[in-house]
Write an enzyme that holds these catalytic residues in place. Structure first.
Site, PDB file in Angstrom:
ATOM      1  N   CYS A   2      38.327  40.216  32.946  1.00 55.85           N
ATOM      2  CA  CYS A   2      39.585  39.637  33.392  1.00 55.85           C
ATOM      3  C   CYS A   2      40.735  40.364  32.721  1.00 55.85           C
ATOM      4  O   CYS A   2      40.543  41.127  31.776  1.00 55.85           O
ATOM      5  CB  CYS A   2      39.651  38.149  33.050  1.00 55.85           C
ATOM      6  SG  CYS A   2      38.322  37.163  33.788  1.00 55.85           S
ATOM      7  N   GLY A  28      40.420  42.361  37.680  1.00 55.07           N
ATOM      8  CA  GLY A  28      39.924  41.180  38.373  1.00 55.07           C
ATOM      9  C   GLY A  28      40.637  40.952  39.679  1.00 55.07           C
ATOM     10  O   GLY A  28      41.869  40.989  39.727  1.00 55.07           O
ATOM     11  N   ASN A 101      39.797  36.279  28.423  1.00 61.10           N
ATOM     12  CA  ASN A 101      38.966  37.374  28.908  1.00 61.10           C
ATOM     13  C   ASN A 101      37.756  37.484  27.998  1.00 61.10           C
ATOM     14  O   ASN A 101      37.899  37.646  26.778  1.00 61.10           O
ATOM     15  CB  ASN A 101      39.751  38.689  28.889  1.00 61.10           C
ATOM     16  CG  ASN A 101      38.908  39.895  29.238  1.00 61.10           C
ATOM     17  OD1 ASN A 101      37.953  39.797  29.999  1.00 61.10           O
ATOM     18  ND2 ASN A 101      39.241  41.035  28.671  1.00 61.10           N
ATOM     19  N   GLY A 102      36.564  37.392  28.565  1.00 59.65           N
ATOM     20  CA  GLY A 102      35.340  37.478  27.773  1.00 59.65           C
ATOM     21  C   GLY A 102      34.308  36.476  28.240  1.00 59.65           C
ATOM     22  O   GLY A 102      34.341  36.007  29.382  1.00 59.65           O
ATOM     23  N   TYR A 257      34.417  52.489  32.445  1.00 58.37           N
ATOM     24  CA  TYR A 257      34.664  51.997  33.804  1.00 58.37           C
ATOM     25  C   TYR A 257      35.903  51.128  33.961  1.00 58.37           C
ATOM     26  O   TYR A 257      36.722  51.360  34.832  1.00 58.37           O
ATOM     27  CB  TYR A 257      33.433  51.214  34.269  1.00 58.37           C
ATOM     28  CG  TYR A 257      33.573  50.546  35.617  1.00 58.37           C
ATOM     29  CD1 TYR A 257      33.484  51.287  36.796  1.00 58.37           C
ATOM     30  CD2 TYR A 257      33.802  49.181  35.727  1.00 58.37           C
ATOM     31  CE1 TYR A 257      33.625  50.683  38.038  1.00 58.37           C
ATOM     32  CE2 TYR A 257      33.942  48.571  36.960  1.00 58.37           C
ATOM     33  CZ  TYR A 257      33.851  49.311  38.116  1.00 58.37           C
ATOM     34  OH  TYR A 257      33.987  48.723  39.338  1.00 58.37           O
ATOM     35  N   THR A 303      37.258  55.978  39.204  1.00 60.51           N
ATOM     36  CA  THR A 303      37.136  56.006  37.746  1.00 60.51           C
ATOM     37  C   THR A 303      36.404  57.233  37.228  1.00 60.51           C
ATOM     38  O   THR A 303      36.491  57.528  36.036  1.00 60.51           O
ATOM     39  CB  THR A 303      36.412  54.733  37.249  1.00 60.51           C
ATOM     40  OG1 THR A 303      35.274  54.486  38.078  1.00 60.51           O
ATOM     41  CG2 THR A 303      37.331  53.540  37.279  1.00 60.51           C
ATOM     42  N   ASP A 365      29.646  60.066  39.010  1.00 58.69           N
ATOM     43  CA  ASP A 365      30.129  58.686  38.962  1.00 58.69           C
ATOM     44  C   ASP A 365      30.243  58.257  37.512  1.00 58.69           C
ATOM     45  O   ASP A 365      29.658  58.882  36.621  1.00 58.69           O
ATOM     46  CB  ASP A 365      29.189  57.749  39.730  1.00 58.69           C
ATOM     47  CG  ASP A 365      29.926  56.528  40.280  1.00 58.69           C
ATOM     48  OD1 ASP A 365      31.102  56.320  39.913  1.00 58.69           O
ATOM     49  OD2 ASP A 365      29.327  55.783  41.080  1.00 58.69           O
ATOM     50  N   ASP A 366      30.980  57.165  37.271  1.00 63.04           N
ATOM     51  CA  ASP A 366      31.150  56.701  35.894  1.00 63.04           C
ATOM     52  C   ASP A 366      29.866  56.098  35.339  1.00 63.04           C
ATOM     53  O   ASP A 366      29.564  56.215  34.157  1.00 63.04           O
ATOM     54  CB  ASP A 366      32.294  55.681  35.803  1.00 63.04           C
ATOM     55  CG  ASP A 366      32.141  54.552  36.804  1.00 63.04           C
ATOM     56  OD1 ASP A 366      31.309  53.667  36.576  1.00 63.04           O
ATOM     57  OD2 ASP A 366      32.853  54.562  37.825  1.00 63.04           O
TER      58      ASP A 366
END
Length: 503
Positions: A2, A28, A101-102, A257, A303, A365-366
């Site tokens: 988030c 998000g 966030n978490g 990412y 990314t 790709d990442d």
């Protein structure tokens, strides 16, 4: 994952909060919310959807006040498509709003204790509401009608004692100011910026420094692990370490990412870290494939671009853009349900045939999580006429679930679980596969880091830095994250929506 933002200013903050959330939208896309405070009144708007869709002019006009907090959300374990947008609010004591966030790894135990011991009711499945109520209870335990900074820091110390896992938090206490704190391991990012005005210093706290650039604030520093920041109603900033034996062990996947490349997290430039990832990956390709026949390096936007560009430079191979991205399609990694992810990939990317026909291409790709997206992209490259398709990942194989706020699939749905590189290459249809070595990834990110002895690399090696993650816990989140659970949850929400629309 988030995005959170909190602002104290001497002017209305509604537009600044909106702009901050827009810059953090990559963190998000499921829901967004803002709450502001004017005098002793709170004003809130939150709903499912992108920032631009949740907030219209009529909503913005109602968000009065010179301080506020905001949140953009994507769903983690147990919360897939339900409307559990943040910030959350509790009226006692003082009136507190919070955005988080978490992910709390002991949320189940905390929810039980809040009911049995603290006499608090939790109304959603979100651990953010649990975190809010733990903080509220610790503040209420002061027994004071009026609180001082020391009371707030003591309450946050109580949160650290009770809560386990990852959490970066912004909160607002009505009549008192803005509060921010970070878990004792600093797993999720949080930073503070400031701007000097004629009336005084204004502050912004956000998940990534890129928000400061967009809002014309100067970055001060990162919030330290276990530290609390309190900005009172007079614009005075108070800071205090509130956890015992904090250790900075940030999530390395932020650099792989999630974070924007123009952000600086814990003193590390995300852009520079990704450049170094490309260098290390090129060295590995030269070791394992010295006589390579790669004609062109093509990133899978967006990314991986930085790593792919540096990889091509290090290899001395042409770099080109092989895919055009539809920017109006959300991140497939974040989307709930495998069917929806499969459907969106071809809507999201379209190959430029001229860059593929008759060439040996290296797609970069990442990371590779499920492998389903990688498989489809490789097939798209073959359909566009590629002679050979090699694939490189800027990160090591993802073999274990994340428990700190990244909604990865259940363990048995990770393509890296139980397979070696050759088996993974075969499963995704690549002629050859190159993974970044974990030691190289850590070296790429850590090179300019100060005060970081280690990172959370649990998705790659299964070592969880908080030390409290059991097999039973992993099984419980697997049960919530597998595709069947997601599809059942989506079906339930659709049924509720259908009833609502026909009522």
């Amino acid at each position: 994952m988030c995005g959170i933002v909190g602002i104290f200013a001497y002017r209305p903050v509604n537009q600044a909060l909106y702009d901050g959330l827009t810059v953090l939208q990559h963190r998000g896309q499921d829901a967004a919310g803002i709450v502001t405070c004017e005098d002793d009144r709170l004003f809130m708007r939150k709903d499912n959807g992108l920032v631009r869709d949740v907030f219209h002019t009529r909503h913005m006009l109602r968000l009065h006040g010179n301080m506020g907090i905001g949140h953009v959300r994507y769903p983690t374990a147990g919360c897939f498509t339900s409307a559990e947008a943040q910030p959350f609010y509790v009226n006692s004591p003082y009136g507190i709003t919070l955005a988080h966030n978490g992910n709390l790894t002991n949320a189940t135990e905390l929810k039980r204790d809040l009911f049995l011991e603290d006499r608090r009711h939790i109304n959603t499945d979100s651990d953010s509401e649990i975190l809010l109520n733990v903080f509220a209870h610790e503040l209420q335990d002061t027994g004071k009608l009026k609180i001082v900074p020391e009371d707030i820091f003591r309450a946050i110390a109580g949160v650290h004692r009770r809560c386990q896992g990852a959490y970066a938090v912004v909160a607002m206490i009505t009549g008192y100011g803005i509060v921010a704190f970070r878990d004792p391991h600093g797993i999720r990012p949080l930073a503070i910026g400031k701007r000097n005005t004629k009336k005084g210093t204004e502050y912004v706290i956000a998940s990534e420094s890129v928000a400061f650039d967009a809002l014309d604030y100067k970055m001060m520093r990162d919030v330290e692990p276990g530290e609390a920041i309190y900005i009172d109603m007079h614009g005075v900033m108070h800071a205090r370490p509130c956890a015992e034996a904090p250790e900075l062990t940030p999530c390395i996947f932020e650099h792989v990412y999630f974070a924007r490349p123009d952000s600086i997290i814990d003193g590390i430039s995300v852009y520079k870290a990704r450049l170094r990832m490309g260098d290390y990956l090129a060295k590995k390709i030269r070791r394992e494939f010295p006589d390579h026949d790669i004609d062109v390096v093509l990133p899978i936007p967006d990314t991986s671009r930085t790593s792919a560009l540096q990889l091509s430079y290090s290899l001395g191979v042409k770099y080109s853009e092989g895919f055009i991205k539809n920017r109006y399609i959300g991140r497939t990694f974040i989307m709930p349900g495998q069917k929806q992810r499969k459907k969106s990939v071809r809507q999201k990317l379209n190959p430029i045939e001229l860059e593929f026909r008759g060439k040996n291409v290296l797609l970069v790709d990442d990371s590779i999580v499920r492998g389903t997206t990688s498989k489809q992209i490789i097939q798209m490259a073959r359909d566009a006429g590629a002679s050979k398709v090699y694939f490189a990942s800027a990160a090591p194989p993802v073999r274990y679930p994340n428990v700190y706020g990244i909604d990865m699939p259940s363990a048995d749905e990770l393509i890296g679980a139980g397979r070696d590189d050759r088996q993974i290459a075969e499963a995704i249809g690549a002629d050859r596969l190159f993974y970044q070595d974990l030691d190289d990834l850590v070296a790429a990110v850590k090179k300019k880091a100060k005060g970081i002895k280690r990172f959370d690399t649990s998705v790659f090696n299964g070592e969880y830095v908080t030390g409290d993650v059991s097999e039973e816990y992993l099984k419980s989140i697997d049960a919530k994250r597998n595709d069947k659970a997601r599809e059942d949850e989506a079906k339930k929400d659709n049924e509720v929506l259908e009833i609502y629309n026909t009522a």
